[in-house]
Design a protein around this motif. Structure first.
Motif, short mmCIF file in Angstrom:
data_model
loop_
_atom_site.label_atom_id
_atom_site.label_comp_id
_atom_site.label_asym_id
_atom_site.label_seq_id
_atom_site.Cartn_x
_atom_site.Cartn_y
_atom_site.Cartn_z
N GLY A 72 -2.92 3.40 7.49
CA GLY A 72 -1.52 2.35 6.75
C GLY A 72 -1.48 0.51 8.12
N ILE A 84 -3.84 1.40 -3.66
CA ILE A 84 -3.19 3.18 -2.93
C ILE A 84 -4.13 3.41 -2.35
CG2 ILE A 84 -2.38 4.09 -5.94
CD1 ILE A 84 -4.84 4.33 -6.16
N PHE A 106 -10.31 3.96 -7.11
CA PHE A 106 -10.60 2.94 -5.75
C PHE A 106 -11.50 2.81 -4.98
CE2 PHE A 106 -9.09 8.04 -5.05
CZ PHE A 106 -10.51 7.67 -3.94
N ARG A 107 -12.82 3.35 -6.11
CA ARG A 107 -14.04 2.71 -5.31
C ARG A 107 -14.90 1.95 -6.38
NH1 ARG A 107 -13.83 5.78 -1.00
NH2 ARG A 107 -13.92 8.29 -1.25
N ARG A 116 -1.92 11.08 8.92
CA ARG A 116 -3.37 10.19 9.03
C ARG A 116 -3.37 8.66 8.46
NH1 ARG A 116 -8.57 13.93 10.31
NH2 ARG A 116 -9.14 11.71 10.16
N LYS A 117 -2.43 8.96 7.26
CA LYS A 117 -2.89 8.14 6.16
C LYS A 117 -2.07 7.09 6.44
CE LYS A 117 -4.82 10.69 1.63
NZ LYS A 117 -4.44 10.60 1.38
N ASP A 162 5.71 7.20 0.78
CA ASP A 162 6.26 7.52 -0.48
C ASP A 162 6.76 8.77 -0.29
OD1 ASP A 162 6.21 8.20 -3.49
OD2 ASP A 162 4.74 8.25 -3.54
N SER A 166 3.64 10.95 -4.63
CA SER A 166 2.10 11.49 -3.67
C SER A 166 2.78 12.79 -2.68
CB SER A 166 1.11 10.86 -3.25
OG SER A 166 2.61 10.22 -2.22
N LEU A 194 0.89 -1.02 -0.18
CA LEU A 194 -0.13 -0.15 0.18
C LEU A 194 1.09 1.17 0.25
CD1 LEU A 194 -2.75 1.22 0.16
CD2 LEU A 194 -2.38 1.34 2.85
N PHE A 195 0.94 2.26 -1.13
CA PHE A 195 1.46 3.40 -0.98
C PHE A 195 1.10 3.65 0.01
CE2 PHE A 195 3.24 2.25 -5.13
CZ PHE A 195 4.49 3.07 -5.30
N VAL A 196 1.71 5.13 0.40
CA VAL A 196 1.17 5.59 1.56
C VAL A 196 1.55 7.43 1.55
CG1 VAL A 196 0.70 6.20 4.29
CG2 VAL A 196 0.81 3.91 3.07
N PRO A 197 1.44 8.38 1.08
CA PRO A 197 2.52 9.42 1.27
C PRO A 197 3.36 9.42 2.24
CG PRO A 197 -0.11 9.61 0.28
CD PRO A 197 -0.02 8.74 1.24
N1 COA Z 1 -3.03 5.20 3.03
C1 COA Z 1 -3.04 5.20 4.15
N2 COA Z 1 -4.62 5.34 4.83
C2 COA Z 1 -5.31 6.35 3.41
C3 COA Z 1 -4.45 6.11 2.46
C4 COA Z 1 -3.61 5.41 2.25
N3 COA Z 1 -2.93 5.25 0.73
N4 COA Z 1 -5.69 6.42 1.49
C5 COA Z 1 -6.75 6.72 2.10
N5 COA Z 1 -6.55 6.47 3.25
C6 COA Z 1 -7.62 6.64 4.47
C7 COA Z 1 -7.64 8.62 4.62
O1 COA Z 1 -6.77 9.16 5.18
C8 COA Z 1 -9.04 8.11 5.46
O2 COA Z 1 -8.45 7.78 6.65
P1 COA Z 1 -9.02 9.26 7.59
O3 COA Z 1 -10.68 9.47 7.81
O4 COA Z 1 -8.08 8.73 9.44
O5 COA Z 1 -8.28 10.07 7.05
C9 COA Z 1 -9.45 6.59 4.88
O6 COA Z 1 -7.73 5.79 4.13
C10 COA Z 1 -10.42 6.70 4.18
O7 COA Z 1 -9.96 7.93 3.12
P2 COA Z 1 -11.44 8.47 1.78
O8 COA Z 1 -11.87 9.56 2.51
O9 COA Z 1 -11.52 7.24 1.26
O10 COA Z 1 -9.84 8.87 0.54
P3 COA Z 1 -9.05 9.92 0.61
O11 COA Z 1 -10.18 10.96 -0.50
O12 COA Z 1 -8.65 10.60 1.96
O13 COA Z 1 -7.35 9.57 -0.69
C11 COA Z 1 -6.46 9.37 -2.13
C12 COA Z 1 -8.06 9.40 -1.68
C13 COA Z 1 -6.41 8.81 -3.60
C14 COA Z 1 -5.72 10.76 -2.07
C15 COA Z 1 -5.59 8.32 -1.09
O14 COA Z 1 -6.37 7.28 -1.17
C16 COA Z 1 -4.30 8.92 -1.69
O15 COA Z 1 -2.91 9.71 -1.33
N6 COA Z 1 -3.62 7.25 -1.75
C17 COA Z 1 -2.57 7.24 -1.81
C18 COA Z 1 -1.79 8.11 -3.11
C19 COA Z 1 -0.36 7.82 -3.83
O16 COA Z 1 0.65 7.19 -2.77
N7 COA Z 1 0.02 7.68 -4.82
C20 COA Z 1 1.70 7.48 -5.45
C21 COA Z 1 1.60 5.94 -5.56
S1 COA Z 1 0.96 5.73 -7.42
#
Ligand code: COA
Ligand code: MG
Length: 290
Positions: free
Chosen positions: A20, A228, A204-205, A15-16, A31, A35, A7-10
């Motif tokens: 994760g 992601i 992702f949905r 929070r993320k 990451d 991101s 799982l990619f995590v910024p």
């Molecule tokens: N890792 C960990 N946690 C994540 C996550 C991830 N990649 N993506 C979402 N979450 C968390 C959110 O923070 C939220 O938790 P919270 O309510 O405690 O803050 C929960 O999961 C639900 O998230 P949601 O609201 O459905 O999505 P979002 O709009 O916050 O995020 C993205 C959508 C696409 C921006 C996000 O999923 C993301 O940043 N993904 C990774 C992007 C990345 O690293 N890209 C580079 C590789 S291609």
């Protein structure tokens, strides 16, 4: 053990990072590349270093770091900032060939010595289809470095690199160039004896779409897939874990060969060595997933 989900995590998101940890991913990829906005890189490096340091027990989840490409002036600084946290590995984006893995490996050796880590302990996953030269070099990863643990592919950066307006055709399917990149990555990883990891599913949905794509990747030979979003993790883990029916069938195949014949019949079908190998692989993956 093969990593089913990474799982990619910024790297700059508190929070993320917290989320994760509990989502069941076999590995997180913290990451520092795409991101993270350019002006957040210093913050992200120190947050990632901090996270690694406070998560030393990796028995349930490996911690990897995606650094910036070697062609940028950020890559060395990324490595220097995070190596002390002893990540399980580095994801190397926009690798042009196995030679890039060798260079990253040399940097890591120097930093491992500085940090008192065992030399060679940090592995490398190459993102191996993001540049035009890379498409001609998928065979150069075999034997390049004992650090190489896996290879993955990407269609987004490649289309930007090739000057394409999109990587999809009129029907919404990936264009031939990107399907070629996927196949070459798979064969390149198998040739190198490392894990082939399927690329991101960005919608992702759409859990049904993700399930279908993950199953297709598992059938093709990929051993895992990038996630992601946390919601993608259970779907991916399931797709890359052999089902009860698959395990039962694999046991029957192995039993059918137990007497030592090279070709056997099962349920009216001929089975030979490739079928036995497939069955053995399913059983060893099932054992690893337990
Ligand atoms: N890792 C960990 N946690 C994540 C996550 C991830 N990649 N993506 C979402 N979450 C968390 C959110 O923070 C939220 O938790 P919270 O309510 O405690 O803050 C929960 O999961 C639900 O998230 P949601 O609201 O459905 O999505 P979002 O709009 O916050 O995020 C993205 C959508 C696409 C921006 C996000 O999923 C993301 O940043 N993904 C990774 C992007 C990345 O690293 N890209 C580079 C590789 S291609
Ligand atoms: Mg990218």
């Amino acid at each position: 053990m093969d990593l089913r989900s990474m799982l990619f995590v910024p790297g700059d998101s508190e929070r993320k990072l917290a989320k994760g940890e509990s989502c069941g991913a076999d590995a997180l990829v913290l990451d520092l590349e795409d991101s993270v906005p350019g002006d957040r890189i210093a913050v992200a490096r120190s947050m990632v270093r901090e996270y690694l340091g406070s998560h030393r027990d990796r028995s349930h989840q490996q911690l990897w770091v995606r650094i910036n490409p070697l062609s940028t002036d950020k890559a060395l600084a990324d490595l220097a900032a995070i190596t002390g946290g002893a990540p399980d590995g580095i994801m190397l984006p926009k690798a042009d060939s196995g030679a890039d893995v060798v260079v990253a490996g040399h940097y890591l050796s120097a930093l491992e010595v500085r940090e008192g880590l065992q030399e060679g302990s940090i592995r490398i996953f190459a993102v191996a289809t993001e540049t035009a030269p890379a498409l001609f070099a998928l065979g150069t990863f075999a034997g390049c470095s004992p650090r190489l643990a896996g290879m993955t592919w990407g269609a987004e950066d490649l289309s930007a690199a090739l000057g394409a307006a999109t990587n999809r055709d009129e029907k919404g399917e990936l264009e031939f160039t990107y399907r070629l990149a996927r196949s070459l990555c798979l064969a390149g990883a198998v040739a190198a004896g490392v894990q082939p990891l399927d690329t991101v599913f960005v919608d992702f949905r759409d859990s049904e779409g993700l399930r279908a794509e993950s199953r297709a990747a598992a059938r093709a030979g990929f051993t895992g897939k990038i996630a992601i979003h946390p919601d993608q993790v259970p779907i991916i883990n399931e797709a890359f874990t052999p089902s009860t029916a698959e395990i039962a069938h694999a046991r029957r195949v192995v039993e059918a060969f137990a007497a030592g014949a090279g070709t056997v019949a099962l349920d009216g079908k001929m089975l030979d060595m490739p079928h036995l190998k497939q069955a053995q692989r399913i059983l060893s993956r099932a054992a690893a997933a337990r």
